[in-house]
Design an enzyme around this catalytic site. Sequence first.
Site, PDB file in Angstrom:
ATOM      1  N   GLU A 142       0.805  -1.223   0.000  1.00  0.00           N
ATOM      2  CA  GLU A 142       0.000   0.000   0.000  1.00  0.00           C
ATOM      3  C   GLU A 142       0.843   1.279   0.000  1.00  0.00           C
ATOM      4  OE1 GLU A 142      -2.681  -0.555   3.291  1.00  0.00           O
ATOM      5  OE2 GLU A 142      -4.027  -1.793   2.103  1.00  0.00           O
TER       6      GLU A 142
ATOM      7  N   GLU B 180      -6.950  -7.781  -0.572  1.00  0.00           N
ATOM      8  CA  GLU B 180      -7.322  -7.759   0.845  1.00  0.00           C
ATOM      9  C   GLU B 180      -8.734  -7.220   0.982  1.00  0.00           C
ATOM     10  OE1 GLU B 180      -4.882  -5.382   3.425  1.00  0.00           O
ATOM     11  OE2 GLU B 180      -3.023  -6.023   2.490  1.00  0.00           O
TER      12      GLU B 180
END
Length: 673
Positions: free
Chosen positions: A153, A312
């Site tokens: 991320e 995710e």
Amino acid sequence: MPDTAPEGLEGLAYGGDYNPEQWPEDVWAEDVRLMREAGVTLVSIGIFSWALIEPEPGRYDFGRLDRIVALLHENGIRIDLGTPTVAPPAWFYRAHPEALPVSREGMRYAFGSRGAICHSSTAYRTAAAAVTEQLVRRYGSHPALALWHVHNEYGVPVSACYCENCAAHFRRWLTATYGNVEGVNEAWGTAFWGQHYGSVEEIEPPRATPTVCNPAHLLDYARFADATMRENFVRERDILHRLSPGIPVTTNFMTALSQCDSVDYWAWGREVDLVTNDHYLITDGRRTHVNLAMTADLTRSVAGGAPWLLLEHSTSGVSWQPRNPAKAPGQMARNSLAHVARGSDGAMFFQWRQSRRGAEKFHSSMLPHAGTDSRVWREVVRLGADLDSLAPVRGTRTVADAAMLWDWQSWWAQRLEWRPSEDHDARERADSFYEALYDRHLTLDFAHPEADLSAYPLVVVPALYLASEATGRNLRTYVENGGTLVVSYFSGIVDEHDAVHPGAYPGVLRDVLGLTVEEFSPLGEGERVRITAADGSELTGDVWSEFVVPRGAETVWTYADGLAAGQPAITRHRLGRGTAWYISTRLTPAALDTVLGAATEDAGLTPRTDLPRDVEVVRRSGESGEYVFVVNHTGTDTKVPLPGHGTELLTGERAAGRLALPGGAVRVVRLDS
Ligand code: GLA
Ligand code: ZN
């Protein structure tokens, strides 16, 4: 060329982040046994493993990772292997404290969390490249390897660093971008407030300033910070490509606008082999499945329409909001399959086994603290079986009805200080337009403002403050060739340096909209305006009004009160074979629905009056066939008309005519060819 799908997977990917280093080794055997029970096909490992695989500078210890990789391989579970570069070890920071990032206020962050990285740090870059190279040399041709997962991320938790290294790197970026200091002065308009620079050496990052900082300086710093992270991604990616040819490389995005705002995913989408995304439900009182759909559509668009992978999401509650509700029974699968409907070739979670220790121990997981005798576990096993039956949808593409223009850079610019109203928020407009079209059961693609739009009968522009001349030409061509365009206020105003386009507003959109705007007149807090049409209909707006002068456009709704009373509020311009609508106030949801209803009619889109609210119908299509996904976000049983007959993949039943859809359920019909 590397593959664009996880290597070796035949169906959809199912699994999650797996962090076995948090557990004694005797737990691992149970992990893989339960993974098989749940139908797990892919796990993400190694993302936070740097301190374990390189316990001291230059000394590598792969013993534990070797055993994990071997165990997964023996059990037929494929691996998404993380480069651990989001979490450098403590020893690294002791040797290189300058690699810790610095805030705008000049505070240096400390070790003890994760993602504390100055992306300009040479020491960080060297160490990250070295550990990546060691990792790929060891596992790059391992038969279980399906995908490389670089970092984690990018853009959160730190989006930009303001240290001395970054200052030097920013100066290099400015020189590469503008050639010399005069180019910077010109682009930034430094004649204003006496900010002229004599040399690039005088330029600093836009640190905390006594009052408003030069907006072009801030905007370029956001671009620089994004480009610097991308540089670091590309460095790792190239090492992986070189030493592990054929294996696709990804980094997990966070395209939800509410979750990461510092990354220009249009640019990143071009750099990864496979677009992957993380999505979490935000409990803010709104319908979470609408934000989910929007994020999935945006992710697919960043992937150029190709299949992507949800890397995710959560089985139940997260742990980082003020209040973290559990998911309702059935909600997890509904969420997962709604992502699949919109192009994800699988559903992965954070994380496999719920942690006992550390910051995220209250975050849900596939295998919860409660163990296998739990609702979450039973739903996890069931979802594995469902995804298995959906294997044929892999590789097909979601079919969209219309497009929304979105540009991260324009959003960055619009949010800077001292705008006509702090109540105008580009993201809020994008959310609202998306929701209105979602409620009309239209599937949206997102498009960059300069992209080819000819495939779409309808294009909406909820907030495009910054727009290039090329964008102006693009939209004009789109309408002239028969498209229907809907533009909301405060769009087309500035160029890429936040300089107002010459002449009257809305700069590059004057021609296509057939109007000018003489002056903005934002409304007071809570103030509303009524707008009325000749047919007697009345709509409501707030936040914004302005003085619109039609120059070819016809007035459809007129301000009935406020400073602009009697003047045009919503206009329609017929240009070439198409139509361009302009909305000069922030419409309430009901008003927006009315106007978008008129625009969808212009675009020839047939309204789906046969579908209840919160029942999604999305199509995927490709070589293996045509699939209709129906997702019932309501608790009520319903029936959904099908465009043909086929087989429902989750129940195996034949489906024709009106498909029975129980409350909360998902059905996927493969149409007979
Ligand atoms: C992010 C991270 C994960 C984890 C989850 C929890 O997406 O990538 O490591 O922290 O959030 O929601
Ligand atoms: Zn820095």
